[in-house]
Design a protein around this motif. Structure first.
Motif, PDB file in Angstrom:
ATOM      1  N   LEU A 171      21.284  39.206  16.246  1.00 20.60           N
ATOM      2  CA  LEU A 171      22.494  39.301  15.437  1.00 20.60           C
ATOM      3  C   LEU A 171      22.261  40.394  14.404  1.00 20.60           C
ATOM      4  CD1 LEU A 171      23.311  35.534  14.746  1.00 20.60           C
ATOM      5  CD2 LEU A 171      24.259  36.998  16.524  1.00 20.60           C
ATOM      6  N   LYS A 172      23.117  41.415  14.424  1.00 20.32           N
ATOM      7  CA  LYS A 172      22.999  42.516  13.464  1.00 20.32           C
ATOM      8  C   LYS A 172      23.956  42.245  12.301  1.00 20.32           C
ATOM      9  CE  LYS A 172      22.127  46.694  14.549  1.00 20.32           C
ATOM     10  NZ  LYS A 172      22.226  48.099  15.005  1.00 20.32           N
ATOM     11  N   ILE A 173      23.378  42.002  11.130  1.00 18.71           N
ATOM     12  CA  ILE A 173      24.172  41.658   9.953  1.00 18.71           C
ATOM     13  C   ILE A 173      24.430  42.895   9.124  1.00 18.71           C
ATOM     14  CG2 ILE A 173      24.216  40.299   7.834  1.00 18.71           C
ATOM     15  CD1 ILE A 173      22.524  38.217   9.253  1.00 18.71           C
ATOM     16  N   ASP A 174      25.690  43.141   8.850  1.00 21.24           N
ATOM     17  CA  ASP A 174      26.119  44.321   8.101  1.00 21.24           C
ATOM     18  C   ASP A 174      26.035  44.033   6.599  1.00 21.24           C
ATOM     19  OD1 ASP A 174      27.311  46.583   7.160  1.00 21.24           O
ATOM     20  OD2 ASP A 174      29.335  46.084   7.826  1.00 21.24           O
ATOM     21  N   LEU A 175      25.247  44.840   5.874  1.00 26.66           N
ATOM     22  CA  LEU A 175      25.097  44.647   4.440  1.00 26.66           C
ATOM     23  C   LEU A 175      26.019  45.550   3.623  1.00 26.66           C
ATOM     24  CD1 LEU A 175      21.241  44.163   3.960  1.00 26.66           C
ATOM     25  CD2 LEU A 175      23.054  42.473   3.853  1.00 26.66           C
ATOM     26  N   TYR A 176      27.093  46.025   4.242  1.00 21.28           N
ATOM     27  CA  TYR A 176      28.012  46.933   3.548  1.00 21.28           C
ATOM     28  C   TYR A 176      28.540  46.324   2.254  1.00 21.28           C
ATOM     29  CZ  TYR A 176      32.209  49.591   2.435  1.00 21.28           C
ATOM     30  OH  TYR A 176      33.160  50.308   1.769  1.00 21.28           O
ATOM     31  N   SER A 177      28.909  45.045   2.311  1.00 22.86           N
ATOM     32  CA  SER A 177      29.512  44.428   1.125  1.00 22.86           C
ATOM     33  C   SER A 177      28.545  44.376  -0.045  1.00 22.86           C
ATOM     34  CB  SER A 177      30.018  43.024   1.454  1.00 22.86           C
ATOM     35  OG  SER A 177      28.958  42.216   1.903  1.00 22.86           O
ATOM     36  N   LEU A 196      21.957  29.818  10.173  1.00 16.56           N
ATOM     37  CA  LEU A 196      21.894  28.549  10.905  1.00 16.56           C
ATOM     38  C   LEU A 196      22.247  28.756  12.370  1.00 16.56           C
ATOM     39  CD1 LEU A 196      23.503  25.894   8.507  1.00 16.56           C
ATOM     40  CD2 LEU A 196      21.098  26.135   9.130  1.00 16.56           C
ATOM     41  N   LEU A 197      23.280  29.560  12.622  1.00 16.53           N
ATOM     42  CA  LEU A 197      23.679  29.858  13.993  1.00 16.53           C
ATOM     43  C   LEU A 197      22.540  30.548  14.736  1.00 16.53           C
ATOM     44  CD1 LEU A 197      25.735  30.155  16.310  1.00 16.53           C
ATOM     45  CD2 LEU A 197      26.533  32.259  15.207  1.00 16.53           C
ATOM     46  N   ALA A 198      21.925  31.539  14.086  1.00 15.64           N
ATOM     47  CA  ALA A 198      20.820  32.269  14.717  1.00 15.64           C
ATOM     48  C   ALA A 198      19.696  31.312  15.106  1.00 15.64           C
ATOM     49  CB  ALA A 198      20.309  33.346  13.763  1.00 15.64           C
ATOM     50  N   ARG A 199      19.398  30.380  14.217  1.00 14.17           N
ATOM     51  CA  ARG A 199      18.335  29.420  14.498  1.00 14.17           C
ATOM     52  C   ARG A 199      18.705  28.527  15.677  1.00 14.17           C
ATOM     53  NH1 ARG A 199      15.832  25.097  10.116  1.00 14.17           N
ATOM     54  NH2 ARG A 199      14.202  24.254  11.471  1.00 14.17           N
ATOM     55  N   LYS A 200      19.970  28.093  15.738  1.00 12.26           N
ATOM     56  CA  LYS A 200      20.414  27.206  16.817  1.00 12.26           C
ATOM     57  C   LYS A 200      20.358  27.883  18.184  1.00 12.26           C
ATOM     58  CE  LYS A 200      21.698  23.475  14.471  1.00 12.26           C
ATOM     59  NZ  LYS A 200      21.087  22.143  14.693  1.00 12.26           N
ATOM     60  N   ILE A 201      20.752  29.164  18.233  1.00  8.16           N
ATOM     61  CA  ILE A 201      20.817  29.843  19.531  1.00  8.16           C
ATOM     62  C   ILE A 201      19.566  30.670  19.818  1.00  8.16           C
ATOM     63  CG2 ILE A 201      23.334  29.927  19.432  1.00  8.16           C
ATOM     64  CD1 ILE A 201      23.188  32.866  18.737  1.00  8.16           C
ATOM     65  N   GLY A 202      18.604  30.652  18.894  1.00 11.75           N
ATOM     66  CA  GLY A 202      17.350  31.372  19.113  1.00 11.75           C
ATOM     67  C   GLY A 202      17.479  32.883  19.000  1.00 11.75           C
ATOM     68  N   ALA A 203      18.374  33.348  18.117  1.00 15.13           N
ATOM     69  CA  ALA A 203      18.586  34.787  17.949  1.00 15.13           C
ATOM     70  C   ALA A 203      17.784  35.317  16.767  1.00 15.13           C
ATOM     71  CB  ALA A 203      20.070  35.079  17.747  1.00 15.13           C
ATOM     72  N   THR A 204      17.376  36.565  16.866  1.00  9.12           N
ATOM     73  CA  THR A 204      16.668  37.258  15.794  1.00  9.12           C
ATOM     74  C   THR A 204      17.676  37.961  14.896  1.00  9.12           C
ATOM     75  OG1 THR A 204      14.717  37.608  17.186  1.00  9.12           O
ATOM     76  CG2 THR A 204      14.987  39.083  15.308  1.00  9.12           C
ATOM     77  N   LEU A 205      17.428  37.954  13.582  1.00 12.42           N
ATOM     78  CA  LEU A 205      18.321  38.620  12.637  1.00 12.42           C
ATOM     79  C   LEU A 205      17.847  40.044  12.368  1.00 12.42           C
ATOM     80  CD1 LEU A 205      19.008  35.851   9.949  1.00 12.42           C
ATOM     81  CD2 LEU A 205      20.389  36.466  11.937  1.00 12.42           C
ATOM     82  N   LEU A 206      18.787  40.988  12.528  1.00 14.16           N
ATOM     83  CA  LEU A 206      18.538  42.392  12.216  1.00 14.16           C
ATOM     84  C   LEU A 206      19.550  42.804  11.149  1.00 14.16           C
ATOM     85  CD1 LEU A 206      18.111  45.312  14.808  1.00 14.16           C
ATOM     86  CD2 LEU A 206      19.214  45.623  12.610  1.00 14.16           C
ATOM     87  N   TYR A 207      19.065  43.244  10.001  1.00 13.62           N
ATOM     88  CA  TYR A 207      19.949  43.686   8.922  1.00 13.62           C
ATOM     89  C   TYR A 207      20.118  45.195   8.989  1.00 13.62           C
ATOM     90  CZ  TYR A 207      19.849  39.107   6.689  1.00 13.62           C
ATOM     91  OH  TYR A 207      20.000  37.760   6.407  1.00 13.62           O
ATOM     92  N   GLU A 208      21.386  45.623   9.030  1.00 13.40           N
ATOM     93  CA  GLU A 208      21.679  47.056   9.081  1.00 13.40           C
ATOM     94  C   GLU A 208      22.386  47.496   7.807  1.00 13.40           C
ATOM     95  OE1 GLU A 208      24.409  47.979  12.258  1.00 13.40           O
ATOM     96  OE2 GLU A 208      25.464  46.081  12.030  1.00 13.40           O
ATOM     97  N   ASP A 209      22.547  48.810   7.682  1.00 13.91           N
ATOM     98  CA  ASP A 209      23.195  49.405   6.498  1.00 13.91           C
ATOM     99  C   ASP A 209      22.420  49.116   5.214  1.00 13.91           C
ATOM    100  OD1 ASP A 209      25.250  50.611   7.874  1.00 13.91           O
ATOM    101  OD2 ASP A 209      26.560  48.875   7.744  1.00 13.91           O
ATOM    102  N   ILE A 210      21.094  49.068   5.310  1.00 13.16           N
ATOM    103  CA  ILE A 210      20.268  48.883   4.108  1.00 13.16           C
ATOM    104  C   ILE A 210      20.176  50.222   3.383  1.00 13.16           C
ATOM    105  CG2 ILE A 210      17.928  48.398   3.290  1.00 13.16           C
ATOM    106  CD1 ILE A 210      17.677  46.394   5.588  1.00 13.16           C
ATOM    107  N   GLU A 211      20.650  50.254   2.143  1.00 10.60           N
ATOM    108  CA  GLU A 211      20.726  51.515   1.414  1.00 10.60           C
ATOM    109  C   GLU A 211      19.937  51.522   0.116  1.00 10.60           C
ATOM    110  OE1 GLU A 211      23.994  53.890   1.391  1.00 10.60           O
ATOM    111  OE2 GLU A 211      24.181  53.710   3.556  1.00 10.60           O
ATOM    112  N   ASN A 212      19.281  50.412  -0.227  1.00 16.01           N
ATOM    113  CA  ASN A 212      18.443  50.404  -1.422  1.00 16.01           C
ATOM    114  C   ASN A 212      17.413  49.282  -1.325  1.00 16.01           C
ATOM    115  OD1 ASN A 212      19.784  47.947  -2.348  1.00 16.01           O
ATOM    116  ND2 ASN A 212      21.511  49.273  -2.899  1.00 16.01           N
ATOM    117  N   ALA A 213      16.486  49.274  -2.276  1.00 13.80           N
ATOM    118  CA  ALA A 213      15.387  48.302  -2.252  1.00 13.80           C
ATOM    119  C   ALA A 213      15.890  46.876  -2.406  1.00 13.80           C
ATOM    120  CB  ALA A 213      14.378  48.640  -3.342  1.00 13.80           C
TER     121      ALA A 213
END
Length: 404
Positions: A171-177, A196-213
């Motif tokens: 699951l690619k989570i958009d950090l734009y907000s 919680l959904l990721a844990r239930k379905i066994g998905a890995t979390l990928l965070y995109e749009d990271i623009e600062n520390a």
């Protein structure tokens, strides 16, 4: 760029690669392929071209094919990382149920590409067809080892039920907000649901749009295994050294770890302080004739930290009124007697924990239903069947570094 210019100069279409870094190894684990167009000395993103629905699908497929072909050629020759992320419009993919995409991959499988290196990226909320049919196609592609990533989670109108049906690997989570505002309670709540959904379905979390520390720390703290964004590295026409940011990421993760440990220590210290404080107060007032008398006595001693106190039994039925502080005055609210709170998340689990450990528990930070304030609750076992609940004010938590 005009679409016709792109189609008539398709040889100028090139792939760019944005690296994806892993938390566990602090190295580049993969690359997302992005389409670019070389226009003189200028390199232009093909994103607007691919998202323009006025352009016939076959034209977009042709350009997409050109980008992917060049990317796979370079990836097979150099093998720069474990994974290659390839974007596909789910609506276009379903025209031939993924066959043209699969055939292209087969060509490069013969040249050394392992299909379990391929991650197919789609955006769920852009898909207009039958979601179950899309799910069948993705399941079929997955039988060849291809992984599935759903893009832009948390953006626009992502539907968690539809995502669950697709059962993606990532699951690619958009950090734009987070770029435009501070972390809000509502965003945290959505993110919690996604995790919680990721844990239930066994998905890995990928965070995109990271623009600062700060966003990298936020992603790390919220279960992100993979990270992507301009803060780490912008898209490049060439692949990069695998350990490019290893030392920098190790240093940053060390800082994150120290901060998290400090926060957890603060919570532990508060819990221990309350354990001693409440044990002493309950023992002092053990001769109280009723629970209402008990909480009235406790309220006078806890005005520095609490705004609500009550007692429940082990099944969640409230055995006292609420003792509630309004401004600087405590008042008894009898209308809460016999209300049941067992439906609240973790209520019964915490009752069992307190019963078995014979110790109090400090809750997670949450939004109070009535006041809307961010609070924590300290729960304490009075005896084997009755439990004291003390709601702590945000001001107190802030002063003791327990508001994070």
């Amino acid at each position: 760029m005009d679409a016709l210019d792109i189609l008539t100069h398709i040889d100028q279409v090139v792939p760019y690669y944005q690296p994806i870094f892993s938390a566990d190894e602090q190295c580049i684990v993969g690359y997302e392929v992005l389409g670019r167009f070389q226009h003189g000395n200028e390199v232009v993103s093909l994103g607007p071209f691919f998202h323009d629905e006025t352009i016939p699908e076959e034209f977009r497929m042709e350009v997409d094919h050109a980008v992917t072909t060049k990317a796979l050629e370079q990836f097979v020759n150099e093998q720069p990382a474990s994974l290659i992320f390839i974007n596909r419009d789910a609506n276009v993919l379903m025209i031939d149920r993924g066959e043209s995409f699969l055939q292209l991959l087969f060509q490069y499988k013969e040249k050394g590409l392992s299909l379990n290196q391929v991650v197919l990226e789609i955006t769920e909320h852009h898909f207009k067809g039958d979601i179950q049919q899309l799910g069948h196609v993705l399941t079929y592609l997955r039988t060849y080892g291809i992984r599935i990533a759903v893009d832009n989670i948390g953006k626009e109108s992502s539907n968690l039920d539809r995502i669950r049906l697709l059962a993606p690997d990532l699951l690619k989570i958009d950090l734009y907000s987070l770029r435009t505002s501070a972390t809000t309670v509502s965003y945290d709540d959505v993110l919690y649901s996604i995790s919680l959904l990721a844990r239930k379905i066994g998905a890995t979390l990928l965070y995109e749009d990271i623009e600062n520390a700060f966003q990298l720390q936020y992603a790390w703290r919220n279960g992100g295994r993979y990270y992507q964004g301009y803060y780490l590295h912008e898209p490049s026409p060439t692949f990069l050294p695998k350990d490019l940011l290893k030392e920098r990421l190790r240093d940053q993760f060390h800082t994150f770890i120290q901060h998290e440990k400090k926060k957890l220590q603060a919570l532990y210290d508060i819990s221990e302080q309350f354990q001693a404080r409440i044990s002493e107060l309950v023992a002092k007032h053990k001769k109280a004739s009723s629970f209402n008398e008990l909480i009235s006595a406790l309220a006078k001693q806890l005005s520095d930290c609490s705004f609500r106190i009550y007692v429940c039994d082990e099944d969640g039925f409230q055995q006292s009124a609420n003792m509630f502080k309004k401004e600087d005055t405590w008042e008894l609210q009898p209308q809460y007697e016999m209300k049941n709170w067992s439906w609240r998340p973790y209520f019964l689990e915490n009752i069992i924990r307190m019963r078995s450990r014979k110790r109090g528990i400090l809750s997670d930070l949450y939004s109070d239903i009535e006041t809307g304030e961010m609070i924590r609750t300290y729960s304490y076992p009075i005896d084997e069947h009755h439990y004291l609940f003390i709601d702590l004010t945000y001001e107190y938590l802030f002063e003791h570094n327990a508001h994070l």
